[in-house]
Scaffold this active site. Sequence first.
Site, short mmCIF file in Angstrom:
data_model
loop_
_atom_site.label_atom_id
_atom_site.label_comp_id
_atom_site.label_asym_id
_atom_site.label_seq_id
_atom_site.Cartn_x
_atom_site.Cartn_y
_atom_site.Cartn_z
N HIS E 17 34.00 47.25 40.39
CA HIS E 17 33.10 48.41 40.35
C HIS E 17 32.02 48.29 41.42
O HIS E 17 31.74 49.25 42.14
CB HIS E 17 32.41 48.51 38.99
CG HIS E 17 33.31 48.83 37.84
ND1 HIS E 17 33.17 48.23 36.60
CD2 HIS E 17 34.35 49.69 37.71
CE1 HIS E 17 34.09 48.72 35.77
NE2 HIS E 17 34.81 49.60 36.42
N LYS E 41 34.67 56.50 21.08
CA LYS E 41 35.08 55.13 20.79
C LYS E 41 33.93 54.13 20.92
O LYS E 41 33.13 54.21 21.83
CB LYS E 41 36.30 54.72 21.62
CG LYS E 41 36.15 54.81 23.11
CD LYS E 41 37.42 54.28 23.81
CE LYS E 41 37.26 54.45 25.32
NZ LYS E 41 38.35 53.86 26.09
N ARG E 90 42.51 50.68 42.12
CA ARG E 90 42.96 49.30 42.16
C ARG E 90 44.47 49.30 42.34
O ARG E 90 45.12 50.32 42.08
CB ARG E 90 42.62 48.59 40.84
CG ARG E 90 41.12 48.41 40.63
CD ARG E 90 40.86 47.91 39.23
NE ARG E 90 41.28 48.87 38.25
CZ ARG E 90 41.96 48.59 37.15
NH1 ARG E 90 42.28 47.34 36.89
NH2 ARG E 90 42.31 49.53 36.31
N SER E 128 37.58 46.16 33.20
CA SER E 128 36.60 45.86 32.16
C SER E 128 37.27 45.28 30.92
O SER E 128 36.72 44.41 30.25
CB SER E 128 35.84 47.14 31.78
OG SER E 128 35.02 47.54 32.85
#
Lengths: 163, 163, 163, 163, 163, 163
Positions: E17, E41, E90, E128
């Site tokens: 990031h 969530k 990515r 993450s």
Amino acid sequence: MRIAIYPGSFDPLTRGHLDVIERAARQYDKVIIGVGINGSKKPFMPAEFRLRAIVASTVHIANVETESFEGLLIHFARDKGAKVIVRGLRATSDFDYEFQIAMANRRLSPDLETIFLMTKWEHSFLSSSVVREVALLGGDFSSFVPEATHSIISEFLSLPRIN
Amino acid sequence: MRIAIYPGSFDPLTRGHLDVIERAARQYDKVIIGVGINGSKKPFMPAEFRLRAIVASTVHIANVETESFEGLLIHFARDKGAKVIVRGLRATSDFDYEFQIAMANRRLSPDLETIFLMTKWEHSFLSSSVVREVALLGGDFSSFVPEATHSIISEFLSLPRIN
Amino acid sequence: MRIAIYPGSFDPLTRGHLDVIERAARQYDKVIIGVGINGSKKPFMPAEFRLRAIVASTVHIANVETESFEGLLIHFARDKGAKVIVRGLRATSDFDYEFQIAMANRRLSPDLETIFLMTKWEHSFLSSSVVREVALLGGDFSSFVPEATHSIISEFLSLPRIN
Amino acid sequence: MRIAIYPGSFDPLTRGHLDVIERAARQYDKVIIGVGINGSKKPFMPAEFRLRAIVASTVHIANVETESFEGLLIHFARDKGAKVIVRGLRATSDFDYEFQIAMANRRLSPDLETIFLMTKWEHSFLSSSVVREVALLGGDFSSFVPEATHSIISEFLSLPRIN
Amino acid sequence: MRIAIYPGSFDPLTRGHLDVIERAARQYDKVIIGVGINGSKKPFMPAEFRLRAIVASTVHIANVETESFEGLLIHFARDKGAKVIVRGLRATSDFDYEFQIAMANRRLSPDLETIFLMTKWEHSFLSSSVVREVALLGGDFSSFVPEATHSIISEFLSLPRIN
Amino acid sequence: MRIAIYPGSFDPLTRGHLDVIERAARQYDKVIIGVGINGSKKPFMPAEFRLRAIVASTVHIANVETESFEGLLIHFARDKGAKVIVRGLRATSDFDYEFQIAMANRRLSPDLETIFLMTKWEHSFLSSSVVREVALLGGDFSSFVPEATHSIISEFLSLPRIN
């Protein structure tokens, strides 16, 4: 002695998993099936049943051991003296996820090599989640799992349930 | 009579789904939209609203029926006399998941053929989860769903909620 | 009568192709196998041998015809009165290429629907290019192609060659 | 003795290839780098230069041998007594192609196992074709290939050319 | 002034990031890091910790601001006067998901352009979720996140927990 | 002045390319369309026709220039003072290839950033190779290319040919 770990949740063991185990057992002196039991998500079957299914389905392979582990895979591998992680590649594997995990493990433990084996083509579309779905909806999943695993899942499903 | 099932959770129906339904209705004598209501995950809209949205959005297609089903898709197909499962392919479909399901269904019911149709390019990026996210955050999702579905979602969202 | 075209170069026909043909023949009243003979790239086998191999390998399927075509597939389909193009999906299909072609055909001929069928899992890794490579290097490719195709390829490979 | 073959055209050897060779050499007693020299497509560098580059770049690894082969890989492997084929997986590998080849080899020679190793992340985007393109356009490709390979490519590119 | 939004949940911020942030900051006059805090969530770290980690890890970049937002990204972008959404690619990105979101945003707000930047190769496998998993299992995740983020995660993990 | 290069062979320019050019022209002060004319593979149309088609199809965009280049893209970008390479992402892009090229360019020229833009959904399946195939087989490709490009391709195809 060349020791390999084959990690997973095996919830439940499929015929595809068993095929990978048999291939790995021909490549290494000892293969340790590591059943991850990290608490975060509720499994379909408790670890005890998953382990029993694997043990019962691999009795014909001399150099295989089954063990549960908590914590990081790289620590489990180190404790067991394993230098290799084995992963199965299905036609429909989530390569991206596999790569993320393997690269993370390599950073955390550069000497631990991850090795990918291809499953048999007829098991190339099997996954534990398909087995779970068919089993829970009352379908016949006997062609998806080893015979001994089938018995243990059936036993598990026949238990009285408290929800 | 050649009968096809178009299964899904349709939570909610999108314009992409409707496009697949219209294409399927041109290919088969009857298309049964099967709304899966297996209890495991809590839906965005209850089955009743999902069914109403489909019925309201397909009134212009004579040979389409909508029905909910529990249990395995192959059992629902057998009960309905269907020989074909229809699935839509978007540019961003999860092919791997589609393949796993289709191959599992083929093993369980070899005579049931799964047929893939391509959605229109302008709906090729639509998914129910995008619609849900936009709708829940108060965005304008009218271009993502058929008009009749839009009304029913709006009605549902305006209901008092108990959480 | 519902007519479908199954187009390809079939250079050569594989067991995967034959599986798709058999599935298509159960779905449509007539299946026309269209062998594209556009001159741009030099084929492994001349069209004559490719056609003979298909005809010989599909004699057991009553509603299949084999024909070569030049020019655009959509024109061939129109001339034959076909409303459907059939394509096989292998686990290792080039989805992107399939989608580009299917979308281009849809723009050129909106009424012509492209339908995707899944090959059997054991043929899911087969491709004509693998067959060609094994055949040219003297390997045993008999399990990759129908028996009748195998004879015709062998006949072709035994011809004196002028290069 | 556990012998593995690492096949390829190595046209030219990249740092990614070398990384796979080093990893394989830690896994097997002997690694034979098999340079395929089947005549069909004209290589960038003749086999002689490709072999020299590999030999010069692997002098530091005791258990590696380099050899060219014609014909099928499975025959080369059998002749060498190898039970394992090693392939490198890059982030951008063509998995589909790798799978087709590996599955074809498995059908032709069921006892020969294909094993996939991951290259280092910093070489995960390297390919021989990128090296060739940069080299032919006069760019600096020294960070893409082992030092000894760089010298041999430079020597090759400085030869007088007849076109 | 050319303003770009870099949205995400940053749960937690990774080195990948940060690399995207630094690249974006060279491309635009101002980069606003938008931390989505939609309630659906449960996050690993509360928004407060996530924001602190980003602020602490980007103090060296003059033209970066960090802010949380609720509701639709396109509304946040409009309120901030941003014309560009930045997303990192990515090697193992979920392109399909990225495309769905970007296409939905384009329909909802045609003037807002989504721009994709590639992360550094050494962060190309970071996510993450990998960081969270390693952190929760007690592994060393210091090479996965910026130093300042590492301190804040460690602080968070050392808090007494009520579950 | 912020200058971006949009490189390609544009053989021929498609409506998807034009869409990317228009988007890039809104993002940068100047966009230079770089037509690669490296001699290796024989193009469909000579560079002269490809350049004319681009110039004719972009007359409505003030800040676009068209130029051919030989040699490495990074050298062309440096000569032009460009800091950014623009690439279009289609649903069916070859991401792997795009990533390889972009990563190679980053190694060769770390300050040159590659930026990916998404084409419009209706052009998301277009490619120059599809246009070439349809054009060569006498199909109607007018909806695939800008109008001015269509005229120039038609002119080119009507030229007497020496083969």
